[in-house]
Design a protein around this motif. Structure first.
Motif, short mmCIF file in Angstrom:
data_model
loop_
_atom_site.label_atom_id
_atom_site.label_comp_id
_atom_site.label_asym_id
_atom_site.label_seq_id
_atom_site.Cartn_x
_atom_site.Cartn_y
_atom_site.Cartn_z
N TRP A 44 0.87 -1.17 0.00
CA TRP A 44 0.00 0.00 0.00
C TRP A 44 0.90 1.22 0.00
O TRP A 44 1.72 1.41 0.91
N GLY A 45 0.81 2.04 -1.05
CA GLY A 45 1.66 3.20 -1.17
C GLY A 45 0.85 4.48 -1.26
O GLY A 45 -0.03 4.61 -2.12
N THR A 46 1.15 5.43 -0.36
CA THR A 46 0.47 6.73 -0.37
C THR A 46 1.46 7.89 -0.30
O THR A 46 1.06 9.02 -0.04
N LYS A 47 2.74 7.62 -0.52
CA LYS A 47 3.75 8.68 -0.49
C LYS A 47 4.65 8.54 -1.72
O LYS A 47 4.74 7.46 -2.32
N PRO A 48 5.31 9.61 -2.11
CA PRO A 48 6.15 9.53 -3.32
C PRO A 48 7.38 8.67 -3.11
O PRO A 48 7.86 8.50 -1.99
N GLY A 49 7.88 8.12 -4.20
CA GLY A 49 9.08 7.31 -4.12
C GLY A 49 9.28 6.50 -5.38
O GLY A 49 8.56 6.65 -6.37
N ASN A 50 10.27 5.63 -5.32
CA ASN A 50 10.60 4.75 -6.44
C ASN A 50 11.03 3.41 -5.87
O ASN A 50 12.06 3.31 -5.20
N ILE A 51 10.22 2.41 -6.10
CA ILE A 51 10.37 1.10 -5.46
C ILE A 51 10.40 0.04 -6.55
O ILE A 51 9.58 0.05 -7.47
N THR A 52 11.34 -0.89 -6.43
CA THR A 52 11.46 -1.96 -7.42
C THR A 52 11.38 -3.33 -6.75
O THR A 52 12.05 -3.58 -5.75
N PHE A 53 10.54 -4.18 -7.31
CA PHE A 53 10.46 -5.58 -6.92
C PHE A 53 11.15 -6.40 -8.00
O PHE A 53 10.77 -6.34 -9.17
N VAL A 54 12.18 -7.15 -7.61
CA VAL A 54 12.93 -7.99 -8.55
C VAL A 54 12.77 -9.44 -8.13
O VAL A 54 13.03 -9.80 -6.96
N ASN A 55 12.32 -10.29 -9.05
CA ASN A 55 12.24 -11.72 -8.78
C ASN A 55 11.38 -12.01 -7.55
O ASN A 55 11.71 -12.86 -6.73
N CYS A 56 10.26 -11.30 -7.42
CA CYS A 56 9.35 -11.49 -6.30
C CYS A 56 8.08 -12.20 -6.76
O CYS A 56 7.74 -12.20 -7.94
N ASN A 57 7.38 -12.79 -5.80
CA ASN A 57 6.18 -13.54 -6.10
C ASN A 57 5.04 -13.06 -5.20
O ASN A 57 5.18 -13.09 -3.96
N PHE A 58 3.95 -12.62 -5.79
CA PHE A 58 2.74 -12.26 -5.06
C PHE A 58 1.76 -13.42 -5.27
O PHE A 58 1.21 -13.56 -6.37
N ALA A 59 1.56 -14.21 -4.24
CA ALA A 59 0.89 -15.50 -4.44
C ALA A 59 -0.15 -15.79 -3.36
O ALA A 59 0.03 -15.45 -2.19
N GLU A 60 -1.23 -16.42 -3.79
CA GLU A 60 -2.25 -16.97 -2.89
C GLU A 60 -2.81 -15.93 -1.94
O GLU A 60 -3.05 -16.19 -0.76
N ASN A 61 -3.03 -14.74 -2.45
CA ASN A 61 -3.73 -13.71 -1.68
C ASN A 61 -5.21 -13.82 -2.02
O ASN A 61 -5.63 -13.46 -3.13
N LYS A 62 -5.99 -14.30 -1.08
CA LYS A 62 -7.39 -14.63 -1.34
C LYS A 62 -8.36 -13.84 -0.48
O LYS A 62 -9.58 -13.96 -0.63
N ARG A 63 -7.83 -13.03 0.48
CA ARG A 63 -8.71 -12.26 1.37
C ARG A 63 -8.39 -10.77 1.34
O ARG A 63 -8.84 -10.02 2.20
N ALA A 64 -7.62 -10.34 0.37
CA ALA A 64 -7.11 -8.96 0.36
C ALA A 64 -8.18 -7.94 -0.01
O ALA A 64 -9.02 -8.18 -0.87
N LYS A 65 -8.11 -6.77 0.62
CA LYS A 65 -8.92 -5.63 0.20
C LYS A 65 -8.36 -5.04 -1.09
O LYS A 65 -9.11 -4.53 -1.92
N GLY A 66 -7.06 -5.11 -1.25
CA GLY A 66 -6.39 -4.65 -2.47
C GLY A 66 -4.96 -5.15 -2.41
O GLY A 66 -4.19 -4.71 -1.57
N ILE A 67 -4.60 -6.08 -3.26
CA ILE A 67 -3.30 -6.74 -3.11
C ILE A 67 -2.16 -5.74 -3.26
O ILE A 67 -1.27 -5.64 -2.40
N ILE A 68 -2.16 -4.98 -4.35
CA ILE A 68 -1.15 -3.95 -4.58
C ILE A 68 -1.88 -2.66 -4.93
O ILE A 68 -2.56 -2.58 -5.95
#
Length: 360
Positions: free
Chosen positions: A140-164
């Motif tokens: 959850w991002g609400t501020k400025p910036g620069n973020i990188t995900f490398v070789n990451c896995n977002f998996a089996e999120n089944k109850r989220a209000k908002g995954i990303i």
């Protein structure tokens, strides 16, 4: 610092423009021992100098459970807080297969100004981590910036209000933006939670937010399940900001409208060299673009289809540089204040309900 760590740091963060080889070691800290829990990371980061690049290793085959937002809108427990010049990776090599799993809780990665880390965050890298089973948000991002995900896995999120969710807004400083990059990542086995949740894995909410996806895979995600408005609210990615998707692959995903949707005349959408198999929406094969008021009101988007004949994702190395460095001047005003109680529904993004009004 071991030579291997120094080279890896140079590769991921791209700091050659800022630091010469003679002074890089003086401006970087690598913690060689892996951290067994998020309390250790929090303690190390609590008084850290964010102008110095810091690298931390999580331990392989280890689960890291995150905390929760209570009724007073306080965060109880730990999460991964984004701060400038931070690099968190899975063990020595930043390899997804080594199973550093950040899971459960309300917020895996805190990119907000609400829970203690309120400064803009630039040159942030998460490498080789798996984010699983959040109850509200993985990021959850609400501020400025620069973020990188490398070789990451977002998996089996089944109850989220908002995954990303990228939800930064600062009308007083038009130059500020939140940029999130996904390189060589996977999005797998995520399911729509229903009950007012955001109907997509990634939500880019507004003109100050930007997402770049490269060389990544979306596979076996189901956003028709639990969805009572599947014909108008069922996607993998929704954006009213800037979105670029390149060299990525979509396999066996279930969506009602299209894998990607883009809203508004100021929204930017760039798609190239993407492959799909069994991932076609009911309205458009790949993307739905609602550029005008009439298109939104009539629910008659401009459609794009996949333009690659084979999948090349994860077949090439990650980019040789990470996000650009922080600007010389940070934003002069912070985002709006948090609500007085814990949110019971995600922020508004068009359309989270059947369209009733055109986008702004």
């Amino acid at each position: 610092m071991a030579p291997r760590d120094l080279l890896r740091l140079f590769f991921l963060v791209g700091v050659a423009a800022l630091f010469s080889s003679s002074c890089l070691a003086q401006n970087a800290t690598v913690h060689d021992q892996c951290l067994n829990d998020l309390d250790q990371l929090f303690n190390l980061e609590e008084d850290a100098d964010t102008e110095i690049h810091r690298t931390y290793k999580l331990c392989k085959t280890t689960n890291y459970k995150t905390g929760k937002i209570n009724n007073n809108f306080n965060f109880v427990g730990r999460s991964l807080q984004v701060k400038s010049n931070l690099h968190v990776k899975c063990d020595e090599d930043g390899d997804m297969a080594d199973d550093c799993v950040v899971k459960d809780g309300h917020l895996h990665i805190d990119g907000t100004e609400y829970f203690g880390a309120d400064e803009p965050a630039y040159n942030v890298v998460f490498e080789g981590l798996t984010f699983q089973n959040t109850y509200k948000y993985s990021f959850w991002g609400t501020k400025p910036g620069n973020i990188t995900f490398v070789n990451c896995n977002f998996a089996e999120n089944k109850r989220a209000k908002g995954i990303i969710l990228l939800d930064y807004s600062n009308e007083e400083n038009l130059g500020g933006e939140l940029v999130v990059n996904f390189h060589n990542c996977k999005f797998m086995l995520n399911t729509y939670a229903g009950g007012g949740a955001l109907p997509s894995i990634i939500t880019v909410n507004g003109k100050h937010n930007k997402v770049n996806i490269r060389n990544s895979i979306f596979e076996y995600n189901n956003f028709r399940y639990n969805n009572t408005q599947v014909e108008t609210n069922s996607f993998l990615i929704e954006s009213s900001g800037s979105l670029s998707v390149q060299d990525s692959c979509f396999y066996n995903n279930q969506v009602g409208v299209s894998p990607i949707a883009s809203y508004g005349s100021i929204a930017e959408l760039s798609l190239s060299s993407n492959f799909g198999e069994n991932s076609i929406g009911g309205k458009c094969d790949f993307s739905s673009e609602f550029r005008t008021n009439d298109a939104f009101l009539d629910f008659s988007p401009t459609c794009q289809t996949y333009d690659a004949t084979a999948c090349t994702a994860l077949a090439t190395p990650a980019p040789t540089t990470a996000p650009t460095v922080a600007p010389t001047e940070a934003p002069t005003a912070a985002p709006t204040a948090p609500p007085t109680v814990a949110p019971t529904a995600p922020p508004t993004v068009p359309p989270t309900v059947p369209p009733t009004a055109p986008p702004t």
